[in-house]
Design a protein around this motif. Sequence first.
Motif, PDB file in Angstrom:
ATOM      1  N   LEU A 168       0.743  -1.554  -0.098  1.00  0.00           N
ATOM      2  CA  LEU A 168      -0.173   0.274   0.295  1.00  0.00           C
ATOM      3  C   LEU A 168       0.533   1.268   0.385  1.00  0.00           C
ATOM      4  O   LEU A 168       0.557   2.712  -0.779  1.00  0.00           O
ATOM      5  N   TYR A 169       1.880   1.112   1.114  1.00  0.00           N
ATOM      6  CA  TYR A 169       3.136   2.530   0.480  1.00  0.00           C
ATOM      7  C   TYR A 169       4.366   1.661   0.999  1.00  0.00           C
ATOM      8  O   TYR A 169       4.223   0.423   1.358  1.00  0.00           O
ATOM      9  N   THR A 170       5.394   2.534   0.982  1.00  0.00           N
ATOM     10  CA  THR A 170       6.832   2.215   0.969  1.00  0.00           C
ATOM     11  C   THR A 170       7.475   3.376   2.251  1.00  0.00           C
ATOM     12  O   THR A 170       7.382   4.218   1.888  1.00  0.00           O
ATOM     13  N   ALA A 171       8.389   3.246   2.008  1.00  0.00           N
ATOM     14  CA  ALA A 171       9.491   4.025   3.753  1.00  0.00           C
ATOM     15  C   ALA A 171       9.511   4.958   2.761  1.00  0.00           C
ATOM     16  O   ALA A 171      10.294   4.639   1.892  1.00  0.00           O
ATOM     17  N   GLY A 172       9.651   5.918   3.301  1.00  0.00           N
ATOM     18  CA  GLY A 172      10.541   7.298   2.381  1.00  0.00           C
ATOM     19  C   GLY A 172       9.194   7.842   1.332  1.00  0.00           C
ATOM     20  O   GLY A 172       9.640   8.960   1.502  1.00  0.00           O
ATOM     21  N   SER A 173       8.389   7.302   0.899  1.00  0.00           N
ATOM     22  CA  SER A 173       6.856   8.115   0.083  1.00  0.00           C
ATOM     23  C   SER A 173       6.312   8.190   1.306  1.00  0.00           C
ATOM     24  O   SER A 173       5.839   8.891   2.591  1.00  0.00           O
ATOM     25  N   TRP A 174       5.859   9.923   0.406  1.00  0.00           N
ATOM     26  CA  TRP A 174       4.786  10.706   1.041  1.00  0.00           C
ATOM     27  C   TRP A 174       3.111   9.985   1.334  1.00  0.00           C
ATOM     28  O   TRP A 174       2.542   9.554  -0.067  1.00  0.00           O
ATOM     29  N   PRO A 175       2.556  10.634   2.419  1.00  0.00           N
ATOM     30  CA  PRO A 175       0.810   9.942   2.271  1.00  0.00           C
ATOM     31  C   PRO A 175       0.653  10.685   1.891  1.00  0.00           C
ATOM     32  O   PRO A 175      -0.069  11.881   1.234  1.00  0.00           O
ATOM     33  N   THR A 176      -0.035   9.940   1.044  1.00  0.00           N
ATOM     34  CA  THR A 176      -1.543  10.378  -0.174  1.00  0.00           C
ATOM     35  C   THR A 176      -2.867   9.643   0.205  1.00  0.00           C
ATOM     36  O   THR A 176      -3.412  10.244  -0.086  1.00  0.00           O
ATOM     37  N   ALA A 177      -2.952   9.097   0.906  1.00  0.00           N
ATOM     38  CA  ALA A 177      -4.258   8.306   1.337  1.00  0.00           C
ATOM     39  C   ALA A 177      -4.555   7.447   2.482  1.00  0.00           C
ATOM     40  O   ALA A 177      -3.133   7.083   3.096  1.00  0.00           O
ATOM     41  N   LEU A 178      -5.868   7.618   3.029  1.00  0.00           N
ATOM     42  CA  LEU A 178      -5.551   6.598   4.550  1.00  0.00           C
ATOM     43  C   LEU A 178      -6.279   5.382   4.016  1.00  0.00           C
ATOM     44  O   LEU A 178      -7.636   5.251   2.615  1.00  0.00           O
ATOM     45  N   ILE A 235      -9.097   6.218   0.992  1.00  0.00           N
ATOM     46  CA  ILE A 235      -9.724   7.981   1.565  1.00  0.00           C
ATOM     47  C   ILE A 235      -8.592   9.054   0.908  1.00  0.00           C
ATOM     48  O   ILE A 235      -7.789   9.151   1.253  1.00  0.00           O
ATOM     49  N   PRO A 236      -8.897   9.340   0.184  1.00  0.00           N
ATOM     50  CA  PRO A 236      -7.908  10.492  -0.020  1.00  0.00           C
ATOM     51  C   PRO A 236      -7.133  11.360   0.579  1.00  0.00           C
ATOM     52  O   PRO A 236      -8.274  11.854   1.757  1.00  0.00           O
ATOM     53  N   VAL A 237      -6.094  12.140   0.775  1.00  0.00           N
ATOM     54  CA  VAL A 237      -5.536  12.592   2.241  1.00  0.00           C
ATOM     55  C   VAL A 237      -6.316  14.198   2.399  1.00  0.00           C
ATOM     56  O   VAL A 237      -6.804  14.632   3.188  1.00  0.00           O
ATOM     57  N   ALA A 238      -6.675  14.839   1.351  1.00  0.00           N
ATOM     58  CA  ALA A 238      -7.134  15.817   1.287  1.00  0.00           C
ATOM     59  C   ALA A 238      -8.980  16.203   2.204  1.00  0.00           C
ATOM     60  O   ALA A 238      -9.164  16.888   2.942  1.00  0.00           O
ATOM     61  N   ASP A 239      -9.694  14.460   1.807  1.00  0.00           N
ATOM     62  CA  ASP A 239     -10.873  14.528   3.361  1.00  0.00           C
ATOM     63  C   ASP A 239      -9.949  14.162   4.212  1.00  0.00           C
ATOM     64  O   ASP A 239     -10.911  14.659   5.008  1.00  0.00           O
ATOM     65  N   ILE A 240      -8.936  13.924   5.047  1.00  0.00           N
ATOM     66  CA  ILE A 240      -8.742  13.137   6.041  1.00  0.00           C
ATOM     67  C   ILE A 240      -8.313  15.255   6.758  1.00  0.00           C
ATOM     68  O   ILE A 240      -8.909  15.302   7.933  1.00  0.00           O
ATOM     69  N   LYS A 241      -7.654  15.516   5.779  1.00  0.00           N
ATOM     70  CA  LYS A 241      -7.289  16.793   6.504  1.00  0.00           C
ATOM     71  C   LYS A 241      -8.267  17.901   6.775  1.00  0.00           C
ATOM     72  O   LYS A 241      -8.663  19.103   7.678  1.00  0.00           O
ATOM     73  N   ALA A 242      -9.577  17.912   6.277  1.00  0.00           N
ATOM     74  CA  ALA A 242     -10.108  18.912   5.826  1.00  0.00           C
ATOM     75  C   ALA A 242     -11.400  18.004   7.034  1.00  0.00           C
ATOM     76  O   ALA A 242     -12.310  18.934   7.734  1.00  0.00           O
ATOM     77  N   LEU A 243     -11.674  16.633   7.253  1.00  0.00           N
ATOM     78  CA  LEU A 243     -11.929  16.662   8.892  1.00  0.00           C
ATOM     79  C   LEU A 243     -10.971  17.123  10.131  1.00  0.00           C
ATOM     80  O   LEU A 243     -11.423  17.496  11.383  1.00  0.00           O
ATOM     81  N   LEU A 244      -9.860  17.075   9.585  1.00  0.00           N
ATOM     82  CA  LEU A 244      -8.634  17.571  10.923  1.00  0.00           C
ATOM     83  C   LEU A 244      -8.262  18.301  11.474  1.00  0.00           C
ATOM     84  O   LEU A 244      -8.736  19.077  12.298  1.00  0.00           O
ATOM     85  N   ASP A 245      -9.209  19.452  10.412  1.00  0.00           N
ATOM     86  CA  ASP A 245      -9.507  20.898  10.241  1.00  0.00           C
ATOM     87  C   ASP A 245     -10.232  21.060  10.819  1.00  0.00           C
ATOM     88  O   ASP A 245     -10.062  22.259  11.245  1.00  0.00           O
ATOM     89  N   HIS A 246     -11.394  21.112  10.457  1.00  0.00           N
ATOM     90  CA  HIS A 246     -12.884  21.335  11.075  1.00  0.00           C
ATOM     91  C   HIS A 246     -13.695  19.876  12.448  1.00  0.00           C
ATOM     92  O   HIS A 246     -13.996  20.567  12.154  1.00  0.00           O
ATOM     93  N   GLN A 247     -13.353  19.264  12.676  1.00  0.00           N
ATOM     94  CA  GLN A 247     -13.661  18.338  12.834  1.00  0.00           C
ATOM     95  C   GLN A 247     -12.747  18.262  14.386  1.00  0.00           C
ATOM     96  O   GLN A 247     -11.590  16.868  14.667  1.00  0.00           O
ATOM     97  N   PRO A 248     -12.579  18.298  15.325  1.00  0.00           N
ATOM     98  CA  PRO A 248     -11.481  18.261  16.596  1.00  0.00           C
ATOM     99  C   PRO A 248     -12.151  16.400  17.303  1.00  0.00           C
ATOM    100  O   PRO A 248     -10.914  15.945  17.660  1.00  0.00           O
ATOM    101  N   ALA A 249     -13.306  16.372  17.845  1.00  0.00           N
ATOM    102  CA  ALA A 249     -13.175  15.098  17.878  1.00  0.00           C
ATOM    103  C   ALA A 249     -12.772  14.062  16.765  1.00  0.00           C
ATOM    104  O   ALA A 249     -12.222  13.117  17.195  1.00  0.00           O
ATOM    105  N   VAL A 250     -12.603  13.985  15.433  1.00  0.00           N
ATOM    106  CA  VAL A 250     -11.683  13.292  14.892  1.00  0.00           C
ATOM    107  C   VAL A 250     -10.376  13.326  14.684  1.00  0.00           C
ATOM    108  O   VAL A 250      -9.975  12.435  14.429  1.00  0.00           O
ATOM    109  N   ALA A 251      -9.663  14.631  15.163  1.00  0.00           N
ATOM    110  CA  ALA A 251      -8.714  14.843  15.547  1.00  0.00           C
ATOM    111  C   ALA A 251      -8.181  14.242  16.742  1.00  0.00           C
ATOM    112  O   ALA A 251      -6.783  13.219  17.151  1.00  0.00           O
TER     113      ALA A 251
END
Length: 368
Positions: A168-178, A235-251
């Motif tokens: 799904l991902y490898t060490a050294g790569s940037w996170p693009t999704a959950l 799940i695209p990283v943009a959606d996760i970041k949207a929740l982290l920015d606007h939903q304290p309960a998710v963070a």
Amino acid sequence: MKTILVIEDTPTMRTNIAEILQLAPYEVVLAANGKEGIERARKTRPDLILCDIRMPDLDGYGVLHILRKDPDLATVPFIFLTAMAETVDFRAGMNLGADDYLTKPFDDVTLLGAVELRLKKGLDRPTNFVADSDRLTALRQAILSENNARHSLCDQYPTTQYNRKHQLYTAGSWPTALYFISWGKVKLVKADTGGNEFITRLLGHGDLVGYQALLSEAPYTDRAELLDDSLVCTIPVADIKALLDHQPAVANQFNRMLASEVANLQERLLKGAYQSVRKRVAEALLLVERTFYSRSDAHRSEGRLPDDQPYNHSVPLSLSRENWSDLVGASTETVIRILGDLRAEGLIEINGSQITLLDINKLAGLKR
């Protein structure tokens, strides 16, 4: 006149693209590498960005990652330019938030068509993430819910069937999704400079994978590899970041998950430092059983048990000898020898690569 930023490290390609766009006509700003591209983007605030993927120092993924975190540039349409038409490149870019791809070589009609389409759609793009959209609402509820309620994610996001050993991902790569494991098994692996590997965590049915690097906004430090053929929801990283920015309960929920994971890993490291290899083998057997086989709902969802049959501990565990070795943190030969001893003592049964636990209480109570 619309302004387009072209980030391309090949001079000939950069010049050709600029000439075509200027004839359209568009105002064109050029950058020869990723770092220069970010500087030009912040200075000119372009209406659209064309960016090569394979560039030295800072590649296209890094450029997009940085720009999507900038409030002034996060919604600027972004098109990747690449000579690589591999599926993994398309998926990684789109998950990170790219709007489109152009595969080299492309003609002037293809280029102008993609630019016009993205500029048109960009007019309707919201300036901020909509935290209460149906998709994000479902994602929020899934993250805050128990594992068995998360499968609604697969109705909102694409689900892909991957073969065993897919990474799904490898060490050294940037996170693009959950990643959400709808069905299957995953191992998280760390490796030292000598190539020795250690399985730090096992994940399966109903688990979320890859949130550690996403939360820290840093590259992955491990590898996520499938142990079985699996169904994975991306799940695209943009959606996760949207929740982290606007939903304290998710963070807060992610922080709790991360804290629990750290505590479990510290306990494993402590046991690895002071327990005998025999005891560590027993602990590994119990860990695999708890992670993959101890929940009756998981068994039934995977077709292992009928609804009216209670769970019992005779379901065979299946891992390769190498995976058992990496999980225990000992040589393959040593692990095989100890498994043979446990079989001779009547604690387990071995049939090929499958191991059945015959006496869990005695395995848990091993003192040496």
